[in-house]
Design an enzyme around this catalytic site. Structure first.
Site, mmCIF file in Angstrom:
data_model
loop_
_atom_site.group_PDB
_atom_site.id
_atom_site.type_symbol
_atom_site.label_atom_id
_atom_site.label_comp_id
_atom_site.label_asym_id
_atom_site.label_seq_id
_atom_site.Cartn_x
_atom_site.Cartn_y
_atom_site.Cartn_z
ATOM 1 C CG HIS A 123 24.689 22.223 65.540
ATOM 2 N ND1 HIS A 123 23.949 23.095 64.254
ATOM 3 C CD2 HIS A 123 25.679 23.349 65.633
ATOM 4 C CE1 HIS A 123 24.315 24.398 64.097
ATOM 5 N NE2 HIS A 123 25.481 24.354 64.981
ATOM 6 C CG LEU A 178 29.309 22.366 56.176
ATOM 7 C CD1 LEU A 178 27.618 22.604 55.893
ATOM 8 C CD2 LEU A 178 28.996 21.120 57.147
ATOM 9 C CG HIS A 196 45.214 35.567 35.370
ATOM 10 N ND1 HIS A 196 43.769 35.828 35.002
ATOM 11 C CD2 HIS A 196 45.654 34.227 35.115
ATOM 12 C CE1 HIS A 196 43.306 34.707 34.533
ATOM 13 N NE2 HIS A 196 44.472 33.741 34.880
ATOM 14 C CD GLU A 237 42.284 27.012 41.110
ATOM 15 O OE1 GLU A 237 40.927 26.767 41.416
ATOM 16 O OE2 GLU A 237 42.605 27.092 39.979
ATOM 17 N NE ARG A 284 54.536 34.872 32.537
ATOM 18 C CZ ARG A 284 54.315 35.771 31.664
ATOM 19 N NH1 ARG A 284 54.246 37.160 32.022
ATOM 20 N NH2 ARG A 284 53.988 35.470 30.748
ATOM 21 C CB SER A 303 52.153 27.983 34.517
ATOM 22 O OG SER A 303 52.008 28.226 33.151
ATOM 23 C CG ASN A 326 19.197 15.317 57.901
ATOM 24 O OD1 ASN A 326 18.953 16.166 57.179
ATOM 25 N ND2 ASN A 326 20.085 15.282 59.219
#
Lengths: 676, 676
Positions: free
Chosen positions: A28, A117, A473, A411, A529, A382, A182
């Site tokens: 590049h 990116l 979930h 996240e 949990r 939690s 640019n």
């Protein structure tokens, strides 16, 4: 600095970048040529590093976001003496130190792996947090700047929302980001995609925004000076730059600002390489040259840096003499020496969820480990990382005396910030959220795995037993998904992620112990949990027994001459123990094996594995995840029962019934399997 | 509308929400109670749906982002008559129509599955694009509004950057988003996390921003009227709301704005449920009631809607009469009838990359399929979706006459927008990027899989053969990762994702054919960057042979009484054919099987599978991905050679050498395996 020399140096980088891509026939050039003015100003006048000790803890950091602009980075690092011309000529070749996208190598001045990116500048936010954390504790002498370089593509990435928000909220005034604007991206001009008002947006995040001509070294230096004067906010310098700056066609006419120069050698873009190199003051026959005036510029800077660093070292010495205790602590941080933690004595209530056991450990770590930052994506109460928060306090705007980062619902940003904290050095980073949202984090987990960063992930609410929250979930494929990174090896030949799914509180404690000891790869803790029964009553004996999990797996219920071996991990192990009791009542001898780390277990010698899972004995695996989760450990001829559908919304005990995860239902399956 | 009735209706929703969570012992009452005023205003005065035909194509859409606020949605949909009290009482129970997080069900008024924050409002952007697309082609009568509802958590999610940018850029004036700004998130107050200036940020994205009291029905109605008057921009209504509005403690004192009411029953939060219900005008003994004045309010609205819809249907009829051809086309769109595409006659050059073959198909689709939108995340010229762009043109601000969306570098946003386009109905959605960036898309792919949306993913640059770009750009674990969704079944029992990795241009064509025919699940096309040899010369015969891939896998090189069966897909198949030739020269008979879809192949009857991979014959699998990619299809006793490390930066032919993917290297492995 005179303009002529500065332009010569920037042009020198451009010539090298064009030549590298041309020789590699891949890369590049356009963006690299556009951003060269900024990196030249930064490296020749601002960035403080120790020429004789590249990994000095208090050095300024430079984080590149658009990794495809690697020729620009390698180019400027050739001027500073970090790369030779021969190394540049090996750009994008097997085994070279100049791969297509930069791979972290602080010895060479490459602070982060880049390519996907958005993550590069977010890692810079993490490094800037680490700096604030350390400077708060050890004083101003260790302050340094963190520079980030972002492109039109990176600024569009979703993660920029998280990075921009958090840096602005915390007031990371040591963070200076250059936006290489640019107006050309890979497939189109930016206008065809995006018309947002970047300055207004970053101001909405409480950044100090400066716009300048990104091709004018004096304007760039002025912007950097203003950024240095800022005391409360991160700074964004929007530099108006030119894609393919200096490019000309065969007839010598201008060929700047062309999308075609973005992602291929100039010779394929419509520009003329030789004419372009000439136009930039290089020699098309031998572009691999650092020009004399440029050499002099960078030699002068090296001398300056030695003087600057010598002064800083004096300050450090004085501080260390006045603060011997703190100096020892800092040395421990930097060398990665951990304080003594008596994991054995960490007390758990009986039969708690493994997330709760994790909280017990985090309380202890919060008390003892003074260079650890923990974060949660708005689920601290939690995922139980709040145990650490309670010991340490949260970061607040301009206040880094705490050690907990409220990342908000972001996240991926959180995971990428953790990478930046770990890259900075001297720090330990951990973060938590629901396991199902590991999906959002995967791109950053992959980079952590590739960079070999020992970040710790606290992923709670595993399996369909999340219950009422339903299929969105409930992780099903996620354990298998993360174990793919266990199958994938890093460049040092290690499994690139250590995945641990403990079965009870003792295993959860040891999982944390293993995570803290693991300095070579990231570690994933997959936690429940719901409450789970202790495999044996909690206490030192159970801890002692569970220590065997350091081999990846071990026998939790021994049977002499077993008829069947039952294999699982996490909350399925106690269920298998119940099944074993039922089998015994029917005269079937069942051994139960807990395998918190499948990768570690597979790496054990065959005799150890066979002491757990005897050859010639039927093997039955049980997992709340996809059956393939356990496929390899159960092996040829074994059977795995797992969940091969999305979960559902209902109390988890109902789901256990519906999905066949009760002792009775599993008993029937095992009996069918072994023909009893 | 008088304030008293409006308050009564909002309070009615609050009572139902509190009661639902209380009865389920699980859920999120606080936010549901805070947002009730808005949804009441929207549903009682603005949202246009057909009470007698809930899936009417021109209905307004309501997209919920914070799925945990499902009690609010079910509550207002009970007022509109879409849910019964009995159904509300089954909230979060097995098999109910009121799961913990809403699951798409347009018949019931649930337009999208929600839960993973951020995706709900991004799907709304997709639906708004679909509406503009259709209105541009079929006229104003089919214009409708798309409403989105977002919370403090969703607005923090990274994806909000993509959704905000794209909606603003395109000028989606039909999109109206309500931001339920109650300043409380799950684990803390918002000010412990975020202090950004939301209004300024959305204005930077060129949104029309209105702030109002989110508890005042008249203010909310006023804001919505202003939003309706907007002709050029999407509108953001920042409604200042109150978490747990109406909550009181046992002594009757105010308990609003408390974080504790966010994610658990009120009885656990510190509020008193009975007193709260009383305070809201409900009966604690029987909260499952729609009050008379509320019933009347919604009955009046139903009558209004019938009148509105009748007028709109008249317009539609007049349009259809005047435009019979277009009306037929629209009916085809809505019913999902595809035009005839002669895939067989699509011409490819010899030995092209499968991404190039895909481009040949996309050219044809661009000419023929008039309700298809294709997008790329700034890689149209690399992933070759530009073939479709060239036939159709790109969307531009306010101009939806094209059919290509330049999503910019925002992979997750793109995937989520595709979900929204597909949810709208009448449309086909496809999007492309590099396969390694499927990591970024996974959360939206999972939702597409769960919602059973037939989105098509064009993932090019598969495997380490990306080459020079190096490990950050080389997918290794990704095929295995996506195939986990093939192992996972959707709620209709189908494999939740169709994954296709074609071996040559003929297979790539048929992969597209299968993707277009697949209306039940998303489809992934995994395509090469590099050229691959055609398995047989291109043309109708090769196409005919390759049609067998509709069974998932088939024999591409038959051997009588084979000594070994070689199995692979994608670019490994031609390599295996080369190996087979070398084996033959050494007297070893090798059959070669291409398995573009492992899931489909595994679902074939045993006799078909055995006709491809005969029992009792050694099986050798070759994959450029992780060995586990092929584990199940190769089966017990077979051997798989794959890559179990990150890739590297070098020309791909060098990587083939280094990683052992040359015919000679594979030959040696096969010979070792079969003991020759």
């Amino acid at each position: 600095m005179d303009r002529k020399t500065m332009d010569a140096a920037a042009n020198n980088i451009r010539v090298l970048a064009a030549a590298m891509v041309e020789k590699a026939k891949s890369g590049h050039p356009g963006g690299s040529m556009g951003g060269a003015d900024f990196v030249n100003v930064l490296y020749s006048q601002f960035l403080v590093t120790d020429p004789d000790d590249p990994t000095w803890i208090a050095r300024d950091r430079f984080f590149l976001d658009p990794g495809h602009q690697s020729p620009m980075l390698y180019g400027v690092l050739a001027l500073t003496g970090n790369y030779t011309m021969e190394e540049l000529q090996q750009f994008r070749q097997w085994g070279s130190v100049t791969p297509g996208h930069p791979e972290v190598n602080p010895q060479r001045g490459v602070e982060n792996t880049s390519g996907p990116l958005g993550q590069g500048h977010t890692m810079a936010v993490g490094a800037a947090i680490a700096e604030r954390f350390l400077a708060t504790r050890f004083g101003d002498w260790m302050q340094h700047k963190t520079y980030a370089f972002i492109s039109d593509g990176g600024i569009q990435e979703e993660i920029s929302q998280g990075a921009g928000r958090i840096a602005g909220y915390l007031g990371l005034s040591n963070l200076i980001m250059f936006y290489d604007s640019n107006k050309v991206q890979l497939s189109t001009d930016v206008d065809a995609v995006d018309n947002e008002d970047y300055a207004a947006k970053y101001r909405a995040w409480h950044w100090h925004v400066i716009e300048c001509d990104g091709t004018d070294p004096e304007a760039l230096a002025g912007a950097l000076r203003k950024a240095h004067a800022e005391r409360h906010k991160p700074t964004l310098i929007i530099g108006h730059t030119v894609m393919g700056r200096g490019c000309v066609t065969a007839d010598g006419s201008n060929f700047e600002g062309q999308c075609s120069t973005h992602g291929q050698p100039l010779s394929k873009s419509g520009a003329d390489v030789d004419k372009t190199i000439e136009n930039l003051g290089g020699d098309p026959k031998n572009p691999w040259v650092i020009r004399e005036e440029v050499k002099a510029l960078y030699e002068a800077r090296r001398s300056e840096l030695r003087a600057i660093v010598a002064r800083r070292r004096e300050e450090e010495k004085a501080w260390a003499a006045a603060n011997p205790e703190k100096a020892r602590q800092l040395a421990d941080f930097i060398d990665g020496r951990l304080p003594q933690i008596d994991y054995r004595s960490i007390v758990h209530k009986a039969n708690v969820a493994t997330r709760t056991a994790s909280a017990d450990v985090l309380t202890e770590l919060g008390k003892k480990v003074k260079n650890m930052i923990v974060s949660s994506a708005d689920l601290a109460n939690s995922d139980k990382t709040e145990a650490f928060l309670k010991q340490t306090g949260a970061f607040a705007p301009g206040d880094f005396s705490g050690a907990f980062l409220h990342a908000g619902v972001a996240e991926l940003t959180m995971a990428s910030i953790m990478n930046g904290i770990a890259l900075h050095g001297g720090m330990i980073a951990a973060c938590g959220t629901f396991f199902v949202f590991s999906d959002y984090m995967k791109p950053a987990v992959r980079l952590a795995a590739l960079m070999e960063l020992p970040v710790k992930y606290v992923w709670t609410h595993d399996a369909f037993r999340v219950g009422e929250d339903g299929p969105t979930h409930e992780p099903v494929e996620h354990e298998a998904q993360m174990r793919l990174l266990e199958e994938l090896h890093n460049l040092n030949g290690r499994r690139s992620l250590l995945v641990l799914r403990p079965a009870d509180s003792a295993e959860a404690t040891i999982a944390w112990e293993m995570a803290m000891e693991n300095k070579h790869t990231p570690t994933a803790l997959i936690l429940t949990r719901q409450d789970v029964p202790d495999l044996k009553p909690v206490g030192a004996d159970r801890y002692e027994e569970a220590l065997q999990m350091k081999k990846g797996g071990y026998v939790v219920r021994k049977a002499a001459n077993p008829d069947v071996t039952l294999v699982g991990n996490g909350s399925e192990v106690s269920l298998l123990c119940d099944v074993a009791v039922l089998l015994e009542a029917e005269g079937v001898r069942a051994q139960v094996v807990s395998v918190p780390s499948i990768g570690l277990f597979l790496d054990q010698p065959a005799d150890y594995r066979q002491s757990c899972i005897p050859e010639g004995v039927a093997v039955f695996g049980l997992t709340a995840g996809l059956p393939s989760t356990l496929r390899e450990v159960v092996g040829v001829g074994g059977q795995v029962f797992g969940l091969d559908r999305f979960g559902a919304s209902a109390p988890y005990k109902v789901l256990d019934e519906k999905f066949g995860f009760t002792p009775e239902a599993v008993l029937e399956r095992v009996k069918n399997f072994i023909g009893r």
